[in-house]
Design a protein around this motif. Structure first.
Motif, PDB file in Angstrom:
ATOM      1  N   MET A   6     -42.708  40.523 -57.790  1.00  0.00           N
ATOM      2  CA  MET A   6     -41.672  41.114 -56.939  1.00  0.00           C
ATOM      3  C   MET A   6     -41.578  40.381 -55.613  1.00  0.00           C
ATOM      4  SD  MET A   6     -41.283  45.097 -55.791  1.00  0.00           S
ATOM      5  CE  MET A   6     -40.713  45.566 -57.415  1.00  0.00           C
ATOM      6  N   MET A   7     -40.356  40.251 -55.102  1.00  0.00           N
ATOM      7  CA  MET A   7     -40.097  39.603 -53.817  1.00  0.00           C
ATOM      8  C   MET A   7     -39.702  40.646 -52.770  1.00  0.00           C
ATOM      9  SD  MET A   7     -40.718  36.474 -54.395  1.00  0.00           S
ATOM     10  CE  MET A   7     -40.020  35.683 -52.944  1.00  0.00           C
ATOM     11  N   PRO A   8     -39.887  40.331 -51.474  1.00  0.00           N
ATOM     12  CA  PRO A   8     -39.493  41.287 -50.420  1.00  0.00           C
ATOM     13  C   PRO A   8     -38.037  41.719 -50.521  1.00  0.00           C
ATOM     14  CG  PRO A   8     -40.836  39.538 -49.497  1.00  0.00           C
ATOM     15  CD  PRO A   8     -40.579  39.160 -50.914  1.00  0.00           C
ATOM     16  N   SER A   9     -37.148  40.799 -50.899  1.00  0.00           N
ATOM     17  CA  SER A   9     -35.723  41.141 -51.000  1.00  0.00           C
ATOM     18  C   SER A   9     -35.454  42.160 -52.095  1.00  0.00           C
ATOM     19  CB  SER A   9     -34.898  39.876 -51.247  1.00  0.00           C
ATOM     20  OG  SER A   9     -35.316  39.217 -52.435  1.00  0.00           O
ATOM     21  N   ASP A  10     -36.369  42.291 -53.073  1.00  0.00           N
ATOM     22  CA  ASP A  10     -36.206  43.298 -54.116  1.00  0.00           C
ATOM     23  C   ASP A  10     -36.343  44.709 -53.550  1.00  0.00           C
ATOM     24  OD1 ASP A  10     -35.866  41.343 -56.059  1.00  0.00           O
ATOM     25  OD2 ASP A  10     -38.023  41.192 -56.433  1.00  0.00           O
ATOM     26  N   ILE A  11     -36.909  44.821 -52.365  1.00  0.00           N
ATOM     27  CA  ILE A  11     -37.103  46.122 -51.726  1.00  0.00           C
ATOM     28  C   ILE A  11     -36.090  46.345 -50.610  1.00  0.00           C
ATOM     29  CG2 ILE A  11     -38.738  47.577 -50.462  1.00  0.00           C
ATOM     30  CD1 ILE A  11     -40.968  45.958 -51.764  1.00  0.00           C
ATOM     31  N   THR A  12     -35.964  45.365 -49.728  1.00  0.00           N
ATOM     32  CA  THR A  12     -35.111  45.534 -48.554  1.00  0.00           C
ATOM     33  C   THR A  12     -33.649  45.236 -48.840  1.00  0.00           C
ATOM     34  OG1 THR A  12     -35.523  43.259 -47.837  1.00  0.00           O
ATOM     35  CG2 THR A  12     -37.025  44.958 -47.034  1.00  0.00           C
ATOM     36  N   GLY A  13     -33.376  44.329 -49.757  1.00  0.00           N
ATOM     37  CA  GLY A  13     -32.011  43.908 -50.038  1.00  0.00           C
ATOM     38  C   GLY A  13     -31.820  42.432 -49.722  1.00  0.00           C
ATOM     39  N   ASN A  14     -30.631  41.945 -49.964  1.00  0.00           N
ATOM     40  CA  ASN A  14     -30.366  40.520 -49.773  1.00  0.00           C
ATOM     41  C   ASN A  14     -28.876  40.306 -49.492  1.00  0.00           C
ATOM     42  OD1 ASN A  14     -30.843  37.791 -49.625  1.00  0.00           O
ATOM     43  ND2 ASN A  14     -31.845  37.651 -51.627  1.00  0.00           N
ATOM     44  N   VAL A  15     -28.530  39.074 -49.184  1.00  0.00           N
ATOM     45  CA  VAL A  15     -27.135  38.693 -48.958  1.00  0.00           C
ATOM     46  C   VAL A  15     -26.697  37.797 -50.108  1.00  0.00           C
ATOM     47  CG1 VAL A  15     -25.548  37.453 -47.459  1.00  0.00           C
ATOM     48  CG2 VAL A  15     -27.307  38.903 -46.458  1.00  0.00           C
ATOM     49  N   ILE A  16     -25.599  38.168 -50.745  1.00  0.00           N
ATOM     50  CA  ILE A  16     -25.072  37.387 -51.868  1.00  0.00           C
ATOM     51  C   ILE A  16     -23.641  36.947 -51.548  1.00  0.00           C
ATOM     52  CG2 ILE A  16     -26.504  38.589 -53.553  1.00  0.00           C
ATOM     53  CD1 ILE A  16     -24.009  40.157 -54.390  1.00  0.00           C
ATOM     54  N   TYR A  17     -23.207  35.907 -52.230  1.00  0.00           N
ATOM     55  CA  TYR A  17     -21.856  35.392 -52.001  1.00  0.00           C
ATOM     56  C   TYR A  17     -20.894  36.048 -52.983  1.00  0.00           C
ATOM     57  CZ  TYR A  17     -18.049  32.149 -51.134  1.00  0.00           C
ATOM     58  OH  TYR A  17     -16.835  31.606 -50.797  1.00  0.00           O
ATOM     59  N   ASN A  18     -19.867  36.700 -52.442  1.00  0.00           N
ATOM     60  CA  ASN A  18     -18.850  37.358 -53.252  1.00  0.00           C
ATOM     61  C   ASN A  18     -17.691  36.380 -53.481  1.00  0.00           C
ATOM     62  OD1 ASN A  18     -16.648  38.964 -54.172  1.00  0.00           O
ATOM     63  ND2 ASN A  18     -17.650  40.793 -53.335  1.00  0.00           N
ATOM     64  N   LEU A  19     -17.551  35.933 -54.724  1.00  0.00           N
ATOM     65  CA  LEU A  19     -16.516  34.947 -55.039  1.00  0.00           C
ATOM     66  C   LEU A  19     -15.109  35.518 -54.867  1.00  0.00           C
ATOM     67  CD1 LEU A  19     -18.077  33.259 -58.198  1.00  0.00           C
ATOM     68  CD2 LEU A  19     -17.839  32.279 -55.911  1.00  0.00           C
ATOM     69  N   GLN A  20     -14.938  36.794 -55.200  1.00  0.00           N
ATOM     70  CA  GLN A  20     -13.612  37.391 -55.109  1.00  0.00           C
ATOM     71  C   GLN A  20     -13.143  37.510 -53.664  1.00  0.00           C
ATOM     72  OE1 GLN A  20     -14.042  41.087 -57.204  1.00  0.00           O
ATOM     73  NE2 GLN A  20     -13.687  40.150 -59.210  1.00  0.00           N
ATOM     74  N   GLU A  21     -14.070  37.887 -52.777  1.00  0.00           N
ATOM     75  CA  GLU A  21     -13.709  38.054 -51.368  1.00  0.00           C
ATOM     76  C   GLU A  21     -13.967  36.802 -50.543  1.00  0.00           C
ATOM     77  OE1 GLU A  21     -15.604  41.484 -49.787  1.00  0.00           O
ATOM     78  OE2 GLU A  21     -14.938  42.824 -51.398  1.00  0.00           O
ATOM     79  N   ASN A  22     -14.598  35.799 -51.158  1.00  0.00           N
ATOM     80  CA  ASN A  22     -14.868  34.517 -50.496  1.00  0.00           C
ATOM     81  C   ASN A  22     -15.687  34.693 -49.208  1.00  0.00           C
ATOM     82  OD1 ASN A  22     -14.765  31.707 -50.270  1.00  0.00           O
ATOM     83  ND2 ASN A  22     -12.927  31.776 -48.992  1.00  0.00           N
ATOM     84  N   ARG A  23     -16.717  35.536 -49.308  1.00  0.00           N
ATOM     85  CA  ARG A  23     -17.594  35.755 -48.147  1.00  0.00           C
ATOM     86  C   ARG A  23     -18.939  36.283 -48.627  1.00  0.00           C
ATOM     87  NH1 ARG A  23     -17.843  41.150 -46.181  1.00  0.00           N
ATOM     88  NH2 ARG A  23     -16.586  42.601 -47.422  1.00  0.00           N
TER      89      ARG A  23
END
Length: 305
Positions: free
Chosen positions: A66-83
């Motif tokens: 398990m990684m820390p981001s699996d608990i706190t969350g992360n930032v992903i790139y949304n292709l539909q919204e381009n951000r």
């Protein structure tokens, strides 16, 4: 709060004192570490508390990969919204069950430090507040150490209580078998008995419980005496004293009093201190435990009148 405790006792058998201590910890704004062999109801205790308080509940099964981001969350790139979009992790809830927390590495364990102490997490440099109340119930198995990572002192110090779950008495165990699969009280699903707003309101009232100077000094003497014990390498910190103070007020409040007594301090001393003492190697070889140190400490300090 009494209705909450009674409802939990109809579901969790043989853990009367631990149930009250868990509710006291939530009332005091702390977190709880549950230690016990599998099958004693550690997970059920946290799940029942969440259902009875109508709070959001998440369970995280800790594993070595398990990684820390699996608990706190992360930032992903949304292709539909381009951000880039922030995705909140399971820590964004009211009651978080960190199951087998010692089965993941120190890096992932430390992801909970900020959440438990400051009620916030930082995702890619952006700080996000957690819901209120935020209560962590962590579990660990005391007999299976292969593939585990002991919690560091800094992590243990974030827990208000460390509670040890034992096997229920025979009559209580029989009651478990009789009511298995029948719901909270032998006939139905668990229904909330109080809201999160009620919990926060009671927490505010609990903070006004009176603690006389003599009892504050009694707590200070207990904490400082653990540092002078030759069997202890690392004694209790001021945070431990604050934990005992808040826990004593919460226990007094649950007992229907607006003042704390020395008996309240004695009752919360072991669960509040047992995980904060680092014993000397020789003491561990002799079979000395933290509970023994706490009992010796309490016996050697005059009780205020």
């Amino acid at each position: 709060m009494h209705r909450l405790i009674e409802a939990m006792e109809r579901t969790i058998f043989g853990q009367r004192t631990n149930v009250r201590l868990v509710v006291a910890a939530m009332l005091a704004g702390g977190h709880v570490l549950l230690e016990g062999v599998p099958g004693l109801g550690k997970t059920k205790l946290a799940r029942t508390l969440a259902a009875l308080t109508d709070g959001s509940y998440r369970r995280v099964q800790f594993t070595p990969d398990m990684m820390p981001s699996d608990i706190t969350g992360n930032v992903i790139y949304n292709l539909q919204e381009n951000r880039y979009v922030a995705v909140e992790g399971p820590v964004f809830c009211n009651i978080l069950l960190a199951d087998e927390i010692n089965r993941t590495g120190p890096k992932t364990q430390s992801a909970l430090l900020e959440a438990m102490e400051e009620r916030q997490v930082t995702i890619q440099g952006e700080t996000r507040a957690l819901p209120s109340p935020f209560f962590v119930v962590a579990t660990q198995n005391p007999v299976e150490y292969e593939g585990t990572y002991p919690l560091p002192e800094a992590q243990l110090d974030r827990f208000l209580f460390k509670l040890t779950l034992d096997y229920p008495a025979e009559a209580q165990e029989i009651e478990v078998y009789k009511t298995h699969g029948l719901g909270a009280s032998g006939g139905g699903a668990i229904e909330p008995v109080c809201s999160l707003a009620d919990v926060l309101a009671h927490r505010e009232k609990m903070s006004r419980v009176t603690v006389e100077d003599g009892i504050v000094e009694y707590i200070a003497h207990i904490v400082r005496r653990t540092r002078d014990n030759k069997k202890v390498l690392l004694g209790a910190s001021p945070r431990a004293g604050l934990a005992m103070l808040n826990a004593s007020k919460a226990w007094a409040y649950l007992d229907g009093r607006d003042y704390a007594t020395p008996d309240d301090v004695k009752l919360v001393a072991r669960p509040a201190l047992r995980h904060r003492l680092l014993l000397a190697p020789q003491a561990e070889l002799e079979g000395v435990t933290s509970d023994v140190i706490v009992e010796e400490t309490l016996a050697g300090i005059p009780v205020p009148r």
